[in-house]
Structures are given as structure tokens and as C-alpha cells.
Scaffold this active site. Sequence first.
Site, PDB file in Angstrom:
ATOM      1  N   ASP A  68      53.767  71.011  40.610  1.00 33.20           N
ATOM      2  CA  ASP A  68      53.953  72.334  41.197  1.00 33.20           C
ATOM      3  C   ASP A  68      53.942  73.457  40.166  1.00 33.20           C
ATOM      4  O   ASP A  68      53.958  73.219  38.958  1.00 33.20           O
ATOM      5  CB  ASP A  68      55.261  72.378  42.013  1.00 33.20           C
ATOM      6  CG  ASP A  68      56.420  71.654  41.327  1.00 33.20           C
ATOM      7  OD1 ASP A  68      56.383  71.480  40.096  1.00 33.20           O
ATOM      8  OD2 ASP A  68      57.363  71.260  42.029  1.00 33.20           O
ATOM      9  N   ASN A 137      68.936  69.053  47.449  1.00 33.73           N
ATOM     10  CA  ASN A 137      68.735  68.993  48.901  1.00 33.73           C
ATOM     11  C   ASN A 137      67.704  67.930  49.297  1.00 33.73           C
ATOM     12  O   ASN A 137      67.244  67.901  50.422  1.00 33.73           O
ATOM     13  CB  ASN A 137      68.309  70.366  49.429  1.00 33.73           C
ATOM     14  CG  ASN A 137      66.975  70.823  48.828  1.00 33.73           C
ATOM     15  OD1 ASN A 137      66.317  70.090  48.094  1.00 33.73           O
ATOM     16  ND2 ASN A 137      66.568  72.045  49.145  1.00 33.73           N
ATOM     17  N   HIS A 139      64.696  67.582  47.922  1.00 34.27           N
ATOM     18  CA  HIS A 139      63.280  67.925  47.754  1.00 34.27           C
ATOM     19  C   HIS A 139      62.618  67.097  46.656  1.00 34.27           C
ATOM     20  O   HIS A 139      63.255  66.669  45.705  1.00 34.27           O
ATOM     21  CB  HIS A 139      63.068  69.440  47.570  1.00 34.27           C
ATOM     22  CG  HIS A 139      63.437  70.004  46.252  1.00 34.27           C
ATOM     23  ND1 HIS A 139      63.955  71.270  46.104  1.00 34.27           N
ATOM     24  CD2 HIS A 139      63.360  69.510  44.983  1.00 34.27           C
ATOM     25  CE1 HIS A 139      64.160  71.517  44.827  1.00 34.27           C
ATOM     26  NE2 HIS A 139      63.812  70.470  44.134  1.00 34.27           N
ATOM     27  N   GLU A 144      60.537  71.171  50.489  1.00 35.39           N
ATOM     28  CA  GLU A 144      61.923  71.385  50.889  1.00 35.39           C
ATOM     29  C   GLU A 144      62.204  70.673  52.213  1.00 35.39           C
ATOM     30  O   GLU A 144      61.272  70.245  52.903  1.00 35.39           O
ATOM     31  CB  GLU A 144      62.173  72.895  51.050  1.00 35.39           C
ATOM     32  CG  GLU A 144      61.890  73.726  49.793  1.00 35.39           C
ATOM     33  CD  GLU A 144      62.957  73.612  48.710  1.00 35.39           C
ATOM     34  OE1 GLU A 144      63.777  72.668  48.737  1.00 35.39           O
ATOM     35  OE2 GLU A 144      62.957  74.477  47.801  1.00 35.39           O
TER      36      GLU A 144
HETATM   37  C1  F6R Z   1      59.716  69.975  39.309  1.00 35.02           C
HETATM   38  C2  F6R Z   1      59.964  69.644  40.706  1.00 35.02           C
HETATM   39  C3  F6R Z   1      61.325  69.592  41.301  1.00 35.02           C
HETATM   40  C4  F6R Z   1      62.398  69.020  40.394  1.00 35.02           C
HETATM   41  C5  F6R Z   1      63.758  69.030  41.091  1.00 35.02           C
HETATM   42  C6  F6R Z   1      64.869  68.545  40.167  1.00 35.02           C
HETATM   43  O1  F6R Z   1      58.341  69.939  39.012  1.00 35.02           O
HETATM   44  O2  F6R Z   1      59.023  69.442  41.394  1.00 35.02           O
HETATM   45  O3  F6R Z   1      61.266  68.837  42.495  1.00 35.02           O
HETATM   46  O4  F6R Z   1      62.048  67.717  40.039  1.00 35.02           O
HETATM   47  O5  F6R Z   1      64.046  70.325  41.501  1.00 35.02           O
HETATM   48  O6  F6R Z   1      65.039  69.489  39.142  1.00 35.02           O
HETATM   49  P1  F6R Z   1      65.939  69.195  37.860  1.00 35.02           P
HETATM   50  O7  F6R Z   1      65.255  68.085  37.133  1.00 35.02           O
HETATM   51  O8  F6R Z   1      65.929  70.460  37.060  1.00 35.02           O
HETATM   52  O9  F6R Z   1      67.279  68.782  38.364  1.00 35.02           O
END
Ligand code: F6R
Length: 246
Positions: A68, A137, A139, A144
Amino acid sequence: MMKVIVVEDYAEMSDEAVKIIESQVAKNNNAVLGLATGSTPIGLYKGMIEGHKERGISYQAIQTVNLDEYIGVEQGHAQSYYTFMRENLLGHIDIPAEQAHIPNGQAISLDEECRRYEQLIDKIGPVDLQILGLGENGHIGFNEPGTSSTTTTHIVALDESTRQSNARFFNSIDEVPTKAITMGIQSIMKSKEIILMVSGEKKAEAIKTLMSKTISEQFPASILWKHNHVTLIVDKDAYKLVDSER
Ligand code: F6R
């Protein structure tokens, strides 16, 4: 099938993931790796850089696709995922720049960019090994809660909770982007193998929900129970609410 590996801490989680990546690269020196940003994979990327510098692991024929990118943040911005990947991994290994793919959140036509990116995944893919982090959450990527399991690369409005948790990287919450471009659930599920990395107490509720094995679009990561080759590498802090109920 989901294999669950419970490890002591963040360092051990990172080491486990490094081993899996390096064995993939050893088996298949032109593998396609799916990469993520965020705090979770930083230790993994450090380990990969170390493997490259100290043990001669080469990424010269590897291709990467990132999950992303923010929309409305310039590529060169300190918080763009492009910059993140350069600083934390790509700038320190021998992968040619043109083999490392990240969605372009600055494209003039974002719809066209979504199509281009999905076609790219299909053309160079399927992804041999996809790295995922887990949102509080549930995701994965920026898919989401409520995201359909049939989504391919698409534009999303970021959840307020996701913006809040990413605000730590920006000067203020107002600077946190409101939209992103992300691989969809279906794009992720096309990967041959997936590693879900999860660390820390903040993720304990999410792991508890995941481990209930209830598949629901309200908790996007739960779809991974339908994939035939997932490894969850989770540390004790993140796993603690599961253990306590046994
Ligand atoms: C990042 C992504 C997100 C993160 C998730 C966890 O490319 O796609 O899904 O993997 O938000 O983020 P952290 O690792 O910062 O807890």
C-alpha cells in the site's frame, strides 16, 4: 492452513521471518516478495540487510510488491511508504530499483493506477511470499473492517482509528492522510505463501479475535484462515489473551 509460531519477543519474531525469507530466496532467487510497511517488519528488514551485507544474500533477481501507499503524500515525503521502504530496506540491499514496486499514490488517475498495479501483480506474480502486519482493528494492507473479500487493488478511506495510530509519524493528526491505495483482500489471497507478523500487547485483542477462527469481513485478517499456506509469527505479548483462556 495456518501454522502458528509463538515466540518470546519482537526480536525473535523478526529472526523467524528472516529465516523464512532467506530460505525462500535461496530456493528461488527470482522470487516475488510482497512487502509491508509499519513498525512490525522493521526488525525483519534489518535482518535482511544484515544477511545481505554479512552473509552475501543477494536480491538482484528478486522483485518486490508493496501492499500500500498513502494518497496525497509525495513520494519524497519522509512519511511516504516509498521513502519508508528505501530507508528501511530497499536502499540497503542489491535489488535494482525497477524491480521494487510500490503503488503510486500520486498517479493522475488513481483508478488507472489500481488497475495497473493489479495487472502488475498478476504479470510478475503470483507473489511467492507475502509479509503482512496486523492492524489493531484486524486490517491487513489498508483493508479496513467491512472490506469485501473480493477486492483487488483499490482506493480506501482510512479508518479514524488507523489514522490515530499512524499519527505518531506525523506532526499532527491533521497531516495524516485520509486515503490510501492498497492491494485488496483478493490480491493478498493470491499469494502462494503468507507470513503474518504480530508483536506487542496492543495487538492482543486482535490476536484473540483472529484465534477465535471466526471468518468475518468485519475482521479482515480472519480471511487468512481460508488460505492454504499462512504462518502466523506472534510474540507472547500479542498472544497473551489467547493463552489466558486456555
Ligand atoms: C503496512 C500495512 C498495515 C500494517 C498494520 C500494522 O503496509 O499494510 O496493514 O501492517 O497497520 O502496522 P504496525 O506494524 O505499524 O503495527
